[in-house]
Structures are given as structure tokens and as C-alpha cells.
Design a protein around this motif. Sequence first.
Motif, mmCIF file in Angstrom:
data_model
loop_
_atom_site.group_PDB
_atom_site.id
_atom_site.type_symbol
_atom_site.label_atom_id
_atom_site.label_comp_id
_atom_site.label_asym_id
_atom_site.label_seq_id
_atom_site.Cartn_x
_atom_site.Cartn_y
_atom_site.Cartn_z
ATOM 1 N N VAL A 117 13.151 7.647 1.770
ATOM 2 C CA VAL A 117 12.133 8.683 1.561
ATOM 3 C C VAL A 117 11.528 9.099 2.910
ATOM 4 C CG1 VAL A 117 9.959 9.249 0.396
ATOM 5 C CG2 VAL A 117 11.600 7.702 -0.711
ATOM 6 N N VAL A 118 11.184 8.102 3.722
ATOM 7 C CA VAL A 118 10.621 8.368 5.055
ATOM 8 C C VAL A 118 11.582 7.776 6.080
ATOM 9 C CG1 VAL A 118 8.736 7.852 6.641
ATOM 10 C CG2 VAL A 118 8.233 8.368 4.247
ATOM 11 N N ASP A 119 12.216 8.649 6.870
ATOM 12 C CA ASP A 119 13.296 8.142 7.724
ATOM 13 C C ASP A 119 12.851 7.812 9.147
ATOM 14 O OD1 ASP A 119 12.908 10.571 8.855
ATOM 15 O OD2 ASP A 119 14.934 11.332 8.521
ATOM 16 N N ASN A 120 11.528 7.914 9.432
ATOM 17 C CA ASN A 120 11.139 7.639 10.822
ATOM 18 C C ASN A 120 10.213 6.421 10.994
ATOM 19 O OD1 ASN A 120 8.787 8.730 9.857
ATOM 20 N ND2 ASN A 120 8.756 10.487 11.227
ATOM 21 N N VAL A 149 0.835 -1.200 0.000
ATOM 22 C CA VAL A 149 0.000 0.000 0.000
ATOM 23 C C VAL A 149 0.875 1.256 0.000
ATOM 24 C CG1 VAL A 149 -1.663 1.315 1.392
ATOM 25 C CG2 VAL A 149 -1.970 -1.158 1.079
ATOM 26 N N TRP A 150 1.946 1.223 0.776
ATOM 27 C CA TRP A 150 2.828 2.394 0.898
ATOM 28 C C TRP A 150 3.753 2.542 -0.299
ATOM 29 C CZ3 TRP A 150 2.443 5.935 4.894
ATOM 30 C CH2 TRP A 150 1.501 5.602 5.865
ATOM 31 N N GLU A 151 3.963 1.458 -1.021
ATOM 32 C CA GLU A 151 4.781 1.569 -2.234
ATOM 33 C C GLU A 151 4.058 2.385 -3.308
ATOM 34 O OE1 GLU A 151 7.775 -2.265 -1.849
ATOM 35 O OE2 GLU A 151 5.831 -2.549 -2.815
#
Length: 409
Positions: A90-93, A79-81
Motif C-alpha cells: 500500500v505504501v511503497d516508501n 497504529v498504522w494497521e
Amino acid sequence: MRQSQLFTKTRREAPADETSKNAELLIRGGYIHKEMAGVYSYLPFGLIVIKKIENIIREEMNAIGGIEMKTSVLQNKEVWEKTNRWDDSVVDNWFKTKLKNGAEVGLSFTNEEAYSNILKQYVNSYKDLPIYPYDFKEIFRNEARSKSGIMRGREFYWKALYSFSKNEAEHNVFYEKAKIAYKNIFERAGIGGLTYVTFSSGGTFSKFSHEFQTVTEAGEDIIYIDEKSKIAINKEVFTDDVVESLGLKKEELIEKKAVEVGNIFTLGTKFSEPFDLKYKNEKGENEMVFMGSYGIGLGRLMGTIVELLSDDKGIVWPEAVAPFKYHLIEITSNKPEVKEWAEKIYKKLGADNVLYDDRDLRAGEKFADAELLGMPTQIIVSEKNIASGKLEIKDRKTGEVKMILEDEI
Ligand code: ATP
Ligand code: MG
């Protein structure tokens, strides 16, 4: 509630590694327990406060058409891809983990993808819109720094609402309603006077987003306030052009530290495009759904209340979020009438409204606990009061003491 039934105890000192005022006071009061930096458990009284805040938010969201649901914490990589937000570069947390079969799953750090993916199953026609689903949820973020107590957790509890509208005009109507609902929430939670609608960076679909920034030294943001219009500009977008476009005068703005207790955001079609979230309009043509997002951190709001509404003795809860309205303090005595009177008042006011200090402790300890815990009104029952037939009522905020008859409570 009877204080003798409570397992938590107050403490004179917070843990040495705790540097934020909100967590120090809340730990000393037994409201929260620190598991590790940025991770706190909510103990019985802390949970009551969170639930009261949750109810205020729920009432205000339902009043503007919100529909509550609950999305899962474990998130599907595929879903997040779709939005390219799975990748750690892209999202580091992200916090991520693996299933037994090796498949990767993530722990929600936000909700846009989950909502867009779910709504894709249900939105087909213009008749299905607009809709305003929301949830209260645990959110996980691997924050680089977490030194602000419950105001910046690595695990925290939030409310997120997403609006799904047919077009920008319809979106704008709801967006303005949400602004008012947010003002109501912060007003009801006791921090309205210090909370400013703040113009902030907006992304692709609108020039600005709107943050609700509350002035406090504990905040991590810098804002520029216009007291006349009660609006502010976040430092991140603070330029001469922006000041002028908002009709403000730079020399009249005041720089303050503040914390973002909530924000509202126009997302446009940023998420509906990758999820192909579209509907058929009245002419039978396909159009993209127009989205918005509306977040509030409940722990951050609770921490902000403590930062602002506390003194050298402890917390001073506003009534709407206080765990109990009254703290009934029975001054230990060998006269059974004292206990009988206190019991009678306890039953009359109700266990949900009163914290009843029925413990066998010295008066000084009970008073110090009452000041630290911060219930708005203290009711003191003592041998002395029995003689006069009047109760001693102390206002936690002002310290004002009044003698009143039992029936006058
Ligand atoms: P910040 O700029 O403070 O890092 P954010 O802009 O990343 O927050 P959002 O992702 O928009 O925040 O989250 C919505 C709301 O959730 C915020 O307005 C804030 O009230 C709350 N929130 C965000 N991060 C945290 C956190 N680490 N701990 C507690 N509450 C948080
Ligand atoms: Mg922000």
C-alpha cells in the motif's frame, strides 16, 4: 562568528555525482555534507539557515493558534494497521526495522496516524476543539529517485500541522488562515514573488488540495499559472472543466516547471474514522472530528531559495534566512590598526550578526569565499580604508559598493 574557528572550508568543485545546483552550491560553501544520494548532513552554517527558516514557520504557525510538540520517529505497526498504511504493497516508501524481539517498527514517512492516535486520548467534548498541534521532524521516505539535492531527500526535515475541528465550516475558517500564514512564510523567506497557490488533487473530502508551488527549472512538477489572480493549476488536475470552474481562461495560462514547497489538505474524517476520533457535541451526540493537514519541507524550501537566489559566484541569501547579515572582511595587513578596527566593528555588530573573516589569507580568496557564502552585506576593512576613515560596504545582490563612516552601519 570568527571564520578562523570554523572547521568547514569552501571548495571549488562539488562532488562529481552531484547534479543539482542547490546541493552543488551548498556543498561548495560548506553548508551541507552529502552522505549518500538523498541524504545530507547540515554543517554549522546550514543549520543556522534551517533554524532561521524554522523560526519563521514557528512564528507564523503560532500566530494562527498552532501548538508545537514532537512526535516520535519510530512508529508502532499496530497504529498504522488501523488505516491499512503499514503494508508495503500500500505504501511503497517506508523505511522499516526490527526490535531485538523481532517486532517491526517503521520510521515516520508522515504523521497523520501518530497525531490521530495521540489526539484520541485527549479529545472528548466539543469544548476540546478546535486544536492545531504541529511539529518539526525528521521524515524518512525511500524515494525512488533523489536527484534534486536537498529538495528531495530520503531523509528530510519538515513541519507538519494537523487541524482538528468540530465540522467542515470550522475547518474552512482555519484552512483560509493557514493559506495566508503560508503566503507570509514564503514571502518572508524571499521566494514569495515566484510562489503560487496551486490547485491540485484533493482526495476524498475536497475537490482540490492547495500546493504552494515555486517556479524553478529545478522543480519536478508542471503548473499552469494565471498571473492576474496569482493562482495556478497542477498538471495532474489540469482539464478544461477545472480551468472553467476556477473562472480562468486556458489561453491566458502559462506552463512552468515548479517545486511544491508546501501543501495544505482537507482530510475530513479520513483518519478520524479509523481511529474512532469523535467528540460529544452540545446536544451530547457523537460526531467525527474534521481534520486538515499542512506541510512544509524545510530542506526543500532552503534548496529552492538557493536555486532562485544565486548567481555564477555563489549564493545570495535573503536577509531573513542568511546565516549572518554581515560578512566582515579584514584585508590582511602588517598594520595592527587594521585588525583593531575590524575587531571593534565585530564586537559592535555582535557575533550573531557578523561572520568575521579574520583568517590569514589573500584578499582574493576572502572575496571569492564571501561571494560563494552569500551573506547579504560585505564590510571590507583595509589599510586603504583606515586612511580615509571610511568602510567599504558591498551589497552581495547588486554588487553595489558604498563608502560609509563606521557610525553609519
Ligand atoms: P512530492 O509531491 O514533492 O513528492 P508530497 O506531496 O509527497 O511531495 P507531502 O507528503 O505532502 O509531500 O509532504 C509535505 C511537504 O514536505 C511537501 O510539500 C514538501 O515541501 C516536503 N517534502 C515532501 N517530500 C520531500 C522530500 N523527499 N524531500 C524534501 N522535502 C519533501
Ligand atoms: Mg505532492
